[in-house]
Design an enzyme around this catalytic site. Structure first.
Site, PDB file in Angstrom:
ATOM      1  N   ASN A 145     -10.206  -3.321  -6.675  1.00 14.36           N
ATOM      2  CA  ASN A 145      -9.634  -2.273  -7.325  1.00 14.36           C
ATOM      3  C   ASN A 145      -9.722  -2.286  -8.938  1.00 14.36           C
ATOM      4  O   ASN A 145     -10.092  -1.502  -9.851  1.00 14.36           O
ATOM      5  CB  ASN A 145      -8.267  -2.917  -7.462  1.00 14.36           C
ATOM      6  CG  ASN A 145      -6.962  -2.250  -6.028  1.00 14.36           C
ATOM      7  OD1 ASN A 145      -6.693  -3.098  -6.080  1.00 14.36           O
ATOM      8  ND2 ASN A 145      -7.772  -1.304  -5.141  1.00 14.36           N
ATOM      9  N   ASP A 160       1.020  -1.541   0.111  1.00  9.86           N
ATOM     10  CA  ASP A 160       0.223   0.114   0.176  1.00  9.86           C
ATOM     11  C   ASP A 160       0.736   1.424  -0.154  1.00  9.86           C
ATOM     12  O   ASP A 160       1.981   0.953   0.691  1.00  9.86           O
ATOM     13  CB  ASP A 160      -0.881  -0.347   0.999  1.00  9.86           C
ATOM     14  CG  ASP A 160      -1.609   0.589   1.170  1.00  9.86           C
ATOM     15  OD1 ASP A 160      -2.267   1.836   0.066  1.00  9.86           O
ATOM     16  OD2 ASP A 160      -1.884   1.117   2.342  1.00  9.86           O
TER      17      ASP A 160
END
Length: 287
Positions: free
Chosen positions: A82, A34
Site C-alpha cells: 500500500n 479488505d
C-alpha cells in the site's frame, strides 16, 4: 447452566455468543481488513470514503473482541505494498486517518483495558505519524487486557528479512557468525510478533482467498475464515460468527483426527523449554 453474556454486547452479538464455548475461544485473532475500495465503488464514492467508513468497523470489532476476553487481536491496517504502490493522495489520506483514529480511540482503548502495539517498518512512516503512534502506545501501555496490534507498513517477507538480519547482528555481537544458530524458536524470537502467540484464527473480509503477504510464518497452523462481508460492513457480530465457525473445526497440527494428545507446535516448544529449565528432580533414595 447458561453462559453469562459479557457486558456491552448488543442483542445480535449476545445471540451468537451464547452458541460459543467460552472455554475454547481463540487466544489470538488476526484480521485482513479488505473491501474498502469495493464498498466505495458500489456507492459511487471515492476510495477514501471506504477507508473512512472502515474506522467504525475497527471500533466495533476491537471492542467486541476485548469484551469477550480475546487475548490478542492483530489488524492488517496498511501493507508495505500500500505504501509503495497506492497514489500519494490516498497514502496521505490514510496517514491522516490513522492519526485521527489514534487520537479519537485512545480513551476507548483505555476504557476497555486494551494495550496498543504495532508491527511493520514504522521508521519509514512520516515523523509526525510516528510521534502520534508512540503517543498512543505510551497512553495505553499500563493496560493489562487485550493486546491490539496494528500492522502498519507491514510485509511478512520483509519481516523475515529483518528477522534474519537481527539474528546475524546478534551473532556478530556475541563472538561472530560461528555463534549463529538458526532454528524455528530462534526465528520466532526475532520476528516483529515475538511478544505474541501465533494466531489461532485469521479472518479475511471481502471474499478474497489469499493471505496477501500477512504473517506468513505465524499463520502456519491458523484456521482461515473468509467472509464475503466487505470491511466497512463488518461488525462485532461478524467476528463472533467467525469464532463460531472456528469452533466447529478440529485443529490437528499435522496429527491424526481424534488424537486427544496432539498439541500445537507452540505448546510443544513451551513444554520443551520448561522441561529444560526445570530443576533436577530430588533423589528418592532408590537406584
Amino acid at each position: 447452566m447458561q453462559a453469562t453474556v459479557p457486558a456491552g454486547l448488543d442483542r445480535k452479538e449476545a445471540e451468537v455468543y451464547l452458541r460459543l464455548d467460552s472455554n475454547r475461544l481463540p487466544k489470538h485473532i488476526a484480521i485482513i481488513m479488505d473491501g474498502n475500495g469495493r464498498w466505495a465503488r458500489r456507492r459511487h464514492l471515492p476510495r477514501i470514503a471506504g477507508h473512512r467508513a472502515g474506522v467504525s468497523s475497527v471500533r466495533s470489532t476491537v471492542e467486541t473482541a476485548a469484551r469477550i476476553g480475546i487475548s490478542a487481536l492483530t489488524l492488517y491496517a496498511f501493507s508495505e505494498e500500500n505504501w509503495k504502490k497506492r497514489p500519494a493522495s490516498e497514502v496521505d489520506f490514510l496517514m491522516g486517518l490513522l492519526c485521527r483514529y489514534l487520537k479519537a480511540e485512545v480513551p476507548t482503548l483505555n476504557k476497555n483495558n486494551i494495550r496498543l502495539e504495532y508491527i511493520g517498518r514504522r521508521h519509514e512512516l512520516p515523523p509526525s505519524v510516528q510521534e502520534k503512534m508512540q503517543w498512543a502506545r505510551d497512553a495505553t501501555s499500563h493496560n493489562t487486557g487485550m493486546v491490539l496490534t496494528l500492522a502498519l507498513n507491514y510485509s511478512a517477507r520483509t519481516e523475515l528479512v529483518d528477522a534474519f538480519r537481527s539474528m546475524v547482528d546478534a551473532a556478530a555481537r556475541n563472538g561472530g557468525l560461528d555463534h549463529l544458530e538458526i532454528d524455528e524458536d530462534a526465528v520466532s524470537r526475532h520476528l516483529y510478533t515475538r511478544h505474541l502467540p501465533d494466531p489461532d484464527l485469521v479472518v479475511r473480509t471481502s471474499g478474497e482467498m489469499r493471505l496477501s503477504n500477512f504473517l506468513l510464518w505465524q499463520l502456519a497452523y491458523a484456521e482461515i475464515y473468509v467472509t464475503p462481508t466487505l470491511w466497512p460492513e463488518f461488525r462485532g457480530v461478524h467476528l463472533l460468527e467467525g469464532i463460531a465457525e472456528y469452533q466447529k473445526r478440529e485443529r490437528r497440527y499435522g496429527g491424526l483426527a481424534g488424537d486427544a494428545a496432539h498439541a500445537s507446535p507452540h505448546d510443544h516448544a513451551e513444554h520443551a523449554r520448561a522441561k529444560a529449565s526445570a530443576p533436577p528432580a530430588p533423589k528418592t533414595g532408590r537406584s
